[in-house]
Motif scaffolding. Structure first.
Motif, PDB file in Angstrom:
ATOM      1  N   PRO A   1       2.447  -6.849  -3.755  1.00  0.00           N
ATOM      2  CA  PRO A   1       2.736  -8.247  -4.083  1.00  0.00           C
ATOM      3  C   PRO A   1       1.577  -9.144  -3.675  1.00  0.00           C
ATOM      4  O   PRO A   1       0.742  -8.769  -2.851  1.00  0.00           O
ATOM      5  N   SER A   2       1.542 -10.332  -4.232  1.00  0.00           N
ATOM      6  CA  SER A   2       0.550 -11.325  -3.804  1.00  0.00           C
ATOM      7  C   SER A   2       0.895 -11.747  -2.382  1.00  0.00           C
ATOM      8  O   SER A   2       2.053 -12.038  -2.083  1.00  0.00           O
TER       9      SER A   2
ATOM     10  N   LEU B   1      -4.208 -10.940  -0.968  1.00  0.00           N
ATOM     11  CA  LEU B   1      -4.208 -10.189  -2.228  1.00  0.00           C
ATOM     12  C   LEU B   1      -3.740 -11.106  -3.337  1.00  0.00           C
ATOM     13  O   LEU B   1      -2.717 -11.787  -3.194  1.00  0.00           O
ATOM     14  N   GLU B   2      -4.502 -11.110  -4.420  1.00  0.00           N
ATOM     15  CA  GLU B   2      -4.159 -11.985  -5.539  1.00  0.00           C
ATOM     16  C   GLU B   2      -4.166 -11.196  -6.832  1.00  0.00           C
ATOM     17  O   GLU B   2      -4.888 -10.212  -6.975  1.00  0.00           O
TER      18      GLU B   2
ATOM     19  N   GLU C   1       4.217 -16.378  -3.345  1.00  0.00           N
ATOM     20  CA  GLU C   1       3.222 -15.612  -2.599  1.00  0.00           C
ATOM     21  C   GLU C   1       3.750 -15.425  -1.177  1.00  0.00           C
ATOM     22  O   GLU C   1       4.284 -16.351  -0.557  1.00  0.00           O
ATOM     23  N   ILE C   2       3.594 -14.201  -0.667  1.00  0.00           N
ATOM     24  CA  ILE C   2       4.121 -13.868   0.658  1.00  0.00           C
ATOM     25  C   ILE C   2       3.117 -14.273   1.727  1.00  0.00           C
ATOM     26  O   ILE C   2       1.922 -14.004   1.607  1.00  0.00           O
TER      27      ILE C   2
ATOM     28  N   LEU D   1       8.294  -9.828   3.446  1.00  0.00           N
ATOM     29  CA  LEU D   1       6.996  -9.374   3.966  1.00  0.00           C
ATOM     30  C   LEU D   1       6.438  -8.328   3.008  1.00  0.00           C
ATOM     31  O   LEU D   1       6.979  -8.143   1.924  1.00  0.00           O
ATOM     32  N   VAL D   2       5.359  -7.663   3.408  1.00  0.00           N
ATOM     33  CA  VAL D   2       4.710  -6.732   2.480  1.00  0.00           C
ATOM     34  C   VAL D   2       4.904  -5.297   2.939  1.00  0.00           C
ATOM     35  O   VAL D   2       4.992  -5.041   4.143  1.00  0.00           O
ATOM     36  N   PRO D   3       4.959  -4.364   2.014  1.00  0.00           N
ATOM     37  CA  PRO D   3       5.104  -2.952   2.386  1.00  0.00           C
ATOM     38  C   PRO D   3       3.758  -2.364   2.829  1.00  0.00           C
ATOM     39  O   PRO D   3       2.738  -3.048   2.808  1.00  0.00           O
TER      40      PRO D   3
END
Lengths: 151, 529
Positions: free
Chosen positions: A88-89, A97-98, A124-125, B488-490
């Motif tokens: 994910p962004s 990350l984009e 965006e996270i 959140l991100v993995p």
């Protein structure tokens, strides 16, 4: 005369979730006077993500829509699927990350880019969303230090 | 290289010569003290018959060889004299008067290829330089054109990494074996050799003049009786080669004057093998320096392999299989305690091994009442670092005795937003642990070039305590439930940038190294199926 390029996505949607399909169209006009007008030219629309921040840039193209034999002006529709297993962004303090779409015509090489967001949450996270000011400092080695604390 | 190849061609021609049975009439080893660097030669006389005509030859190999080592010649002499079924020699079919007993191994022609190593390295660096220049130009062009995605197509430099990796691994590994491991093994074996009286025939220091400097080596030739026969040898110890410092070698040679009766050590299995000095000497550790190049070569090959890995979409970890994702998984601590101890041990041995060589010189100076003050003061910081390595090794060694936590996740690869159970069990004595804590960390990692170095920075962006106990019963085993936020991100492996999730375990042990282990976990994205 400079080529004008434009990318449009359907409904002007710029936010997607992993697994979703992106559809849109590209338009271009004008021509490169140095190029033989009879020459067959190609163009590409690429869906990709890239990192920015402190680390070296990582770039990964996940889908490409190729157009062959295009003329000086025209438009084309494209459809590309964002893979389910897509990062994910996000934005962090070291790494962000984009996602983006790029439209590039072969002759001139110039590019039109359109930033998009890919996220299961619709936004965006932010990595540090849960930072309460007490995050430990990362270290590979640990010797001594205060008992009960990560060193 | 031309002369090497030309010589190789002559040797290769002997492989067309006719194999003929010959009769060895005499074999002896000539020792000519006047020839400083290579005083020994194998002299042989043998006869053979070709087309009914008798021939005699004294040629052992095509090219006359004088050697600096007596022992290999003595072993060859023994083999020739003991050949039960006679000896085979090789006769030139165009000139039967010309014959040899031994043909040089064709692999020696590979020596001609040695200069090619430098050519290959030079080419690799040039290709790497051009690739780097091309990449820089491409990056500038992409910047001008405004394209980011073009960079994804440019993956040069892997070939250079592969070539350099192979060269460093082969050369480093080969040199480590011949310069380090082989002498080390023989040193250890020589502890079983038999103490034998010997008499010195000659002793001297030999100079080896190079382009920039002169090095020296000890040459002591001696004889001894063993197994009812007289033998000779010129082996002093197991480290070959020459080095600077004539004085130390002169002192040794002075102890072995011509005609003096000394003690040598003889291999009871092979009486031609003897040495004046046996056992371990720190100098042999210098032979392990090429291990650094070997290690660098392996690192390059690992880097080459990793840079070639492609996933369907690089980045997100995919579940190995549905069953693995859903099933329990016992985690292994990252790094490995034993591996950690071995790495520190190697570093301590390597560093202190080199430092000890110079320390011996310092102590020698004090022993002779002629201290080398500059060297003494210069060595102080190196000795301090060496002591720190030793203390760190002892710390790591103590931590091996610690109890080991075994962590199991009910969902082997937890998903963001999903409840997951973690259970732990302490293998070993949990009673020594006064406080036990388990946390989950999210870490962002960025790798970049700083000058000529590659640097990796890491920062913790998420931390949550899963268990924190001071109760003995709760420490020995337990379970905890946790849920990572879905916003959140993995886990991600993007190349130069990563998102890493870890379970961190800490067990406080009073007056002893703590239990500290970390376990990498693969966290899946939301709703991944």
């Amino acid at each position: 005369m400079a080529i004008e390029r434009k990318i449009f996505t359907e409904l002007d949607n710029r936010v997607f979730v992993p697994g979703e399909e992106i559809s849109g169209r590209v338009e271009w006009s004008g021509g490169d006077s140095s190029v033989d007008p009879n020459k067959q030219v190609s163009a590409e629309v690429r869906l990709f993500f890239y990192t920015s921040g402190k680390g070296s840039r990582d770039v990964e193209i996940v889908a490409t829509h190729r157009m062959e034999g295009i003329g000086e002006s025209g438009e084309s529709e494209f459809r590309m699927k964002i893979p389910e297993a897509s990062p994910p962004s996000f934005s962090g303090q070291l790494v962000s990350l984009e996602w983006a779409l790029e439209f590039q015509i072969e002759t001139s090489g110039e590019t039109e880019r359109c930033e998009i967001t890919v996220s299961p949450t619709g936004q965006e996270i932010s990595l540090y969303k849960y930072d309460d000011g007490n995050l430990p400092k990362y270290t590979d080695f640990a010797i001594g230090g205060k008992k009960g604390q990560w060193k | 290289m031309y002369f090497v190849l030309s010589e190789f061609a002559d040797e290769a021609a002997t492989y067309q010569w006719t194999e003929t049975l010959c009769e060895i009439r005499s074999v002896n080893i000539e020792a000519n003290q006047k020839k400083e660097k290579s005083p020994f030669r194998l002299n042989i006389e043998y006869g053979y018959i070709v087309d009914g005509k008798n021939y005699t030859s004294t040629q052992y190999t095509l090219k006359e060889h004088w050697s600096g080592d007596f022992e290999p010649l003595a072993l060859k002499r023994k083999a020739l004299l003991n050949a039960a079924d006679g000896t085979v020699c090789f006769v030139n079919p165009k000139n039967p008067a010309e014959a040899v007993v031994k043909r040089e191994a064709l692999s020696k022609g590979l020596i001609a290829l040695f200069p090619l190593v430098f050519v290959v390295v030079g080419l690799a660096l040039a290709i790497g330089g051009f690739a780097s220049l091309r990449k820089t130009k491409a990056a500038k062009k992409n910047e001008r054109l405004g394209s980011i995605s073009n960079a994804a197509k440019d993956r040069g430099g892997r070939v250079v990494l592969l070539i350099m990796g192979v060269i460093f691994t082969l050369v480093g590994g080969g040199l480590s074996v011949f310069l380090g491991l082989v002498p080390l093994t023989r040193m250890m074996e020589s502890k079983q050799w038999v103490e034998t009286p010997c008499e010195v025939i000659w002793s001297r220091v030999i100079s080896h003049r190079g382009d920039d400097s002169t090095t020296y080596s000890i040459d002591i030739f001696y004889k001894y009786d063993f197994d009812g026969a007289e033998h000779r040898s010129n082996r002093y110890g197991f480290m070959t080669g020459s080095s600077s410092g004539r004085k130390g070698k002169q002192d040794v040679v002075r102890q072995y004057r011509k005609g003096s009766k000394k003690v040598c050590f003889v291999n009871p299995k092979i009486s031609e093998q003897a040495t004046l000095v046996r056992g371990f000497t720190p100098w042999v550790l210098l032979g392990l320096i090429p291990l650094v190049f070997f290690g660098a070569g392996i690192a390059m090959l690992i880097g080459w392999r990793r840079s070639g890995k492609k996933k369907a979409v690089r980045g997100i970890s995919e579940p190995d299989s549905i069953n693995e994702m859903r099933g329990p998984k016992t985690l292994k601590p990252g790094g490995g305690r034993i591996a950690g101890v071995l790495v520190v041990l190697f570093m301590a041995l390597f560093w202190n091994g080199i430092v000890s060589v110079f320390l011996v010189q310092v102590f020698d100076g004090f022993k002779r009442d002629r201290p080398e003050w500059f060297l003494t003061i210069f060595m102080i910081p190196f000795v301090i670092v060496g002591l720190i390595f030793i203390l760190f090794f002892l710390y790591k060694l103590l931590s091996l005795a610690n109890a080991r936590p075994e962590i199991t996740l009910d969902q082997g690869q937890p998903r963001l937003g999903e409840e997951t159970w973690l259970s732990w069990k302490i293998i070993g004595n949990a009673r020594r642990i006064s406080r036990f804590k388990i946390e989950v960390w999210g870490i962002e990692s960025a790798t970049y070039r700083r000058g000529t170095k590659t640097v990796t920075d890491k920062k913790v962006f998420f931390q949550r305590t899963l268990a924190d106990s001071v109760d003995g019963g709760d420490i020995a085993s337990g379970r905890a439930q946790f849920q990572l936020p879905e916003d959140l991100v993995p886990s991600m492996n993007l190349g130069s940038n990563d998102i890493i999730w870890q379970i961190k375990v800490n067990g406080d042990i009073p007056f002893f190294p703590d239990v500290q282990d970390s376990y990498k976990i693969e966290v899946l994205p939301v709703g991944f199926s």
